[in-house]
Design a protein around this motif. Structure first.
Motif, short mmCIF file in Angstrom:
data_model
loop_
_atom_site.label_atom_id
_atom_site.label_comp_id
_atom_site.label_asym_id
_atom_site.label_seq_id
_atom_site.Cartn_x
_atom_site.Cartn_y
_atom_site.Cartn_z
N PRO A 15 -11.47 22.97 -8.71
CA PRO A 15 -12.20 21.72 -8.94
C PRO A 15 -13.64 22.00 -9.36
CG PRO A 15 -11.00 21.65 -6.87
CD PRO A 15 -10.90 23.05 -7.36
N LYS A 16 -14.20 21.07 -10.11
CA LYS A 16 -15.49 21.32 -10.78
C LYS A 16 -16.62 21.69 -9.81
CE LYS A 16 -16.72 16.43 -11.22
NZ LYS A 16 -17.24 15.40 -12.12
N GLN A 17 -16.58 21.14 -8.59
CA GLN A 17 -17.71 21.45 -7.68
C GLN A 17 -17.76 22.93 -7.30
OE1 GLN A 17 -15.14 19.48 -6.95
NE2 GLN A 17 -14.55 19.53 -4.78
N PHE A 18 -16.65 23.66 -7.54
CA PHE A 18 -16.64 25.10 -7.23
C PHE A 18 -16.98 25.94 -8.47
CE2 PHE A 18 -13.58 23.22 -4.17
CZ PHE A 18 -14.26 23.55 -3.00
N CYS A 19 -17.30 25.29 -9.57
CA CYS A 19 -17.54 26.05 -10.81
C CYS A 19 -18.89 25.74 -11.44
CB CYS A 19 -16.42 25.78 -11.81
SG CYS A 19 -14.80 26.29 -11.23
N GLU A 20 -19.82 25.17 -10.65
CA GLU A 20 -21.14 24.83 -11.20
C GLU A 20 -22.06 26.04 -11.14
OE1 GLU A 20 -21.34 20.13 -9.89
OE2 GLU A 20 -22.33 21.65 -8.66
N LEU A 21 -22.95 26.09 -12.13
CA LEU A 21 -24.00 27.13 -12.09
C LEU A 21 -25.23 26.56 -11.38
CD1 LEU A 21 -23.69 28.64 -15.70
CD2 LEU A 21 -22.64 29.42 -13.57
N PRO A 22 -26.12 27.43 -10.90
CA PRO A 22 -27.30 26.95 -10.16
C PRO A 22 -28.18 26.00 -10.98
CG PRO A 22 -27.09 29.34 -10.00
CD PRO A 22 -26.06 28.89 -10.97
N HIS A 23 -28.76 25.04 -10.31
CA HIS A 23 -29.79 24.13 -10.86
C HIS A 23 -29.29 23.09 -11.85
CE1 HIS A 23 -32.60 26.71 -8.85
NE2 HIS A 23 -32.31 27.74 -9.62
N MET A 24 -27.99 23.00 -12.08
CA MET A 24 -27.50 21.93 -12.98
C MET A 24 -26.01 21.66 -12.70
SD MET A 24 -27.63 21.77 -17.13
CE MET A 24 -26.17 21.12 -17.94
N GLY A 25 -25.74 20.45 -12.20
CA GLY A 25 -24.34 20.11 -11.88
C GLY A 25 -23.58 19.65 -13.11
N PHE A 26 -22.28 19.46 -12.96
CA PHE A 26 -21.47 18.90 -14.05
C PHE A 26 -21.74 17.40 -14.16
CE2 PHE A 26 -18.58 22.56 -13.17
CZ PHE A 26 -18.52 23.06 -14.45
N PRO A 27 -21.61 16.83 -15.34
CA PRO A 27 -21.75 15.38 -15.46
C PRO A 27 -20.68 14.68 -14.61
CG PRO A 27 -21.57 16.44 -17.63
CD PRO A 27 -21.30 17.49 -16.62
N SER A 28 -21.06 13.54 -14.01
CA SER A 28 -20.13 12.87 -13.08
C SER A 28 -18.87 12.39 -13.80
CB SER A 28 -20.83 11.72 -12.38
OG SER A 28 -21.33 10.85 -13.35
N GLU A 29 -18.98 12.15 -15.13
CA GLU A 29 -17.80 11.64 -15.83
C GLU A 29 -16.76 12.75 -16.12
OE1 GLU A 29 -20.87 11.56 -17.06
OE2 GLU A 29 -20.93 12.23 -19.16
N GLY A 87 -9.75 23.69 -2.53
CA GLY A 87 -10.69 22.94 -1.70
C GLY A 87 -10.17 22.75 -0.28
N LEU A 88 -8.90 22.42 -0.18
CA LEU A 88 -8.29 22.21 1.12
C LEU A 88 -8.32 23.50 1.95
CD1 LEU A 88 -6.76 19.92 2.60
CD2 LEU A 88 -4.63 20.91 1.74
N SER A 89 -8.02 24.61 1.30
CA SER A 89 -8.05 25.91 2.00
C SER A 89 -9.45 26.21 2.51
CB SER A 89 -7.63 27.05 1.07
OG SER A 89 -6.43 26.76 0.45
N MET A 90 -10.46 25.96 1.65
CA MET A 90 -11.83 26.25 2.04
C MET A 90 -12.23 25.39 3.25
SD MET A 90 -12.52 28.57 0.07
CE MET A 90 -10.88 28.97 -0.44
N TRP A 91 -11.77 24.15 3.23
CA TRP A 91 -12.09 23.22 4.33
C TRP A 91 -11.42 23.69 5.63
CZ3 TRP A 91 -9.15 19.44 7.07
CH2 TRP A 91 -9.92 18.52 7.77
N LEU A 92 -10.16 24.06 5.53
CA LEU A 92 -9.43 24.52 6.72
C LEU A 92 -10.05 25.80 7.29
CD1 LEU A 92 -5.72 23.88 5.64
CD2 LEU A 92 -6.96 22.74 7.49
N LEU A 93 -10.54 26.64 6.37
CA LEU A 93 -11.10 27.93 6.81
C LEU A 93 -12.37 27.76 7.64
CD1 LEU A 93 -10.59 30.19 3.66
CD2 LEU A 93 -9.69 30.63 5.94
N LYS A 94 -12.95 26.58 7.58
CA LYS A 94 -14.14 26.35 8.42
C LYS A 94 -13.77 26.34 9.89
CE LYS A 94 -16.63 23.70 5.00
NZ LYS A 94 -17.20 22.43 4.61
N TRP A 95 -12.51 25.97 10.19
CA TRP A 95 -12.10 25.86 11.59
C TRP A 95 -11.04 26.86 12.02
CZ3 TRP A 95 -13.00 21.39 8.66
CH2 TRP A 95 -14.14 20.67 9.07
N LEU A 96 -10.25 27.27 11.04
CA LEU A 96 -9.09 28.10 11.42
C LEU A 96 -9.21 29.50 10.85
CD1 LEU A 96 -6.31 25.46 10.57
CD2 LEU A 96 -7.26 25.97 12.82
N PRO A 97 -8.62 30.49 11.52
CA PRO A 97 -8.63 31.85 10.95
C PRO A 97 -7.79 31.90 9.66
CG PRO A 97 -7.31 31.77 12.96
CD PRO A 97 -7.95 30.43 12.82
#
Ligand code: FAD
Ligand code: NDP
Ligand code: 3IO
Length: 433
Positions: free
Chosen positions: A82-96, A245-255
């Motif tokens: 997903p796009k939020q995992f592929c942004e470069l520093p200091h400039m996000g992707f356009p919301s559209e 994204g789901l895996s990254m979220w789960l990894l916050k709590w689970l091994p």
């Protein structure tokens, strides 16, 4: 190799060629860092430096930024995270932009990024040699231009940003010359349009091989895929959420092992037993495998259904090739019109960077494990060699800029706060405890 002979022949009669060969290299002193490569990694470092008021010089062998994306990828490519995992520093992707931007959208984003941070690479210059000069305490970076003209850049800081995918890997197989049909690497594959009605063997079952097979099906070609080893295939999405994204979220709590178990159970429910279709899974779970060996699981976008339906055939390793024929390791023979090697890429750093410490001569990656591979000695840095995609490159870039800014003596404050943000993505933690 006839094409090379032809070029050599032309050069022999070209007065410009003789002039260039005898001319001493042009020397250029660069006040800031020199960055080799204008892909996402090189752009990210240049932008981070720019934000801190540091000018830099980016050198790029091809004629455009992000040449991997612009010149060496197929038409149907989209970001698979997903796009939020592929942004470069200091400039996000356009919301559209959609969740998984197309390759055109990603390139457009990178063009805008380069414009915003006023990054103007020197195009068509290939870095052929870079070495630290102990006497003067500077890096000497030699480039060769399109007309073989040589330039030597002299700088205090050198950033290797030539990427994990700098050169295509094509295995040597007996009978390759004899085969006679179209043989190419995925970096030269654009669309299945060219292969309509043809029998095509795709060698390699990473993300490229799997997607090329789907594309071939969609263009009414008949693909077979060589699977020589185990592979993890996961659905790209689970219940409308990205698997990554789901895996990254789960990894916050689970091994990691538990998250892997979850992924395998869900994959089994959604995709079935992949081993039944010739795709055995590694013993280690998908995230642990990625973290340990850097091997990305295949994120399925429809190829598995084509394998199940028999539209894509699974084959064992290749023994040798004959005229329009492939002999497999199980002794079976089959005719094919074309072979596409989806056998991956390698780093080219050892071919141009002459230093003994930071990079491995074997694989061209930094020797120090993630997250410490970015920093070498004497002003040498590496960006984008983390096997963690664009997110990993962004992390390196911030650290490098911060380190250069304070001349190697800094406490890494700003980079540390960005690190913390990235470290909330658990796979961005070090694989070593
Ligand atoms: C098909 C494909 C899809 C991918 N999808 C994703 C994704 O969805 N998400 C994600 O996070 N990652 C993805 N990746 C991982 C990929 O590594 C990054 O997308 C990204 O392109 C890496 O950027 P980079 O700048 O490190 O390397 P590159 O993009 O390869 O850029 C390196 C640049 O250096 C130049 N160069 C090389 N050698 C020299 C030299 N000697 N002199 C001068 N210039 C040189 C090259 O021409 C190139 O322009 C994908 C990779 C591939 C191959
Ligand atoms: N955004 C997206 O949708 C996409 C992303 N990508 C990314 O780009 C990067 C490169 O991917 P890709 O080009 O697939 O390369 P990979 O290195 O990921 O995969 C190469 C594949 O080729 C196989 N292979 C290598 N040599 C041989 C051989 N001699 N015979 C048979 N099989 C062989 C490997 O098998 P083995 O494991 O046995 O070595 C492996 O399955 C990855 O990070 C990937 O995730 C790629 C395509 C699409
Ligand atoms: O496309 C790739 O292979 C990438 O490098 C992105 C990627 C896939 N799996 C990951 C796990 C952690 C960070 C990035 C990736």
């Amino acid at each position: 190799m006839d094409c090379f002979r032809e070029i050599e022949g032309k050069q022999a009669h070209d007065p410009l060629f003789h002039k260039m060969m005898n001319r001493p290299p042009r020397r250029v002193s660069v006040p800031g860092p020199v960055i080799v490569g204008a892909g996402p990694s090189g752009l990210a470092v240049a932008a981070c430096l720019r934000e801190k008021g540091f000018p830099s010089l980016v050198i790029e062998r091809s004629s455009c930024i992000a040449s991997l994306w612009q010149l060496k990828t197929y038409d149907r490519l989209r970001l698979h995270l997903p796009k939020q995992f592929c942004e470069l520093p200091h400039m996000g992707f356009p919301s559209e932009f959609p969740t998984y931007p197309t390759k055109e959208q990603f390139i457009d984003y990178l063009e805008k990024y380069a414009r915003k941070f006023e990054i103007r690479p020197r195009f068509n210059e290939t870095v052929s040699h870079a070495e630290y000069d102990e006497v003067s305490g500077i890096w000497r970076v030699k480039t060769v231009g399109k007309r073989l003209e040589e330039t030597e850049y002299m700088c205090r800081w050198l950033v290797a940003a030539t990427g994990e995918n700098a050169e295509a890997v094509v295995p040597e197989i007996d009978g390759m010359v004899e085969f006679g049909g179209d043989i190419r690497h995925t970096s030269y594959y654009k669309s299945g349009k060219e292969f309509t009605g043809k029998k095509v063997l795709v060698v390699g079952c990473g993300n490229s091989g799997m997607e090329v097979c789907l594309d071939l099906c969609n263009h009414n070609a008949s693909p077979s895929i060589v699977v020589r080893d185990t592979v993890h295939v996961l659905p790209r999405e689970i219940l409308g959420k990205s698997t990554f994204g789901l895996s990254m979220w789960l990894l916050k709590w689970l091994p990691m092992r538990l998250v892997d178990r979850f992924l395998l159970v869900v994959s089994r429910l959604m995709l079935g037993d992949t081993a039944r279709f010739g795709l055995d899974r590694p013993e280690m779970g998908p995230l642990e495998h990625k973290n340990r060996f850097g091997k990305t699981p295949v994120l399925d976008v429809g190829t598995l259904a084509k394998i199940k339906s028999g539209d894509v055939k699974v084959c064992p390793g290749i023994k040798k090739l004959k005229r329009h024929t492939v002999e497999f390791l199980d002794g079976k023979m089959e005719n094919f019109d074309a072979i596409i090697f989806a056998t991956g890429y390698k780093s080219n750093v050892p071919s141009w960077l002459k230093e003994g410490d930071m990079f491995s001569e074997e694989d061209g990656f930094p020797k120090r494990p993630f997250p410490d591979g970015w920093k070498g000695e004497r002003g040498l840095y590496a960006v984008g060699f983390t096997k963690r995609g664009i997110l990993g490159a962004s992390m390196d870039a911030k650290r490098i800029a911060e380190h250069i800014k304070c001349n190697g003596r800094c406490g890494n404050e700003e980079a540390a706060s960005y690190d913390q943000h990235l470290r909330s993505v658990p796979l961005m933690k070090s694989s070593s405890p």
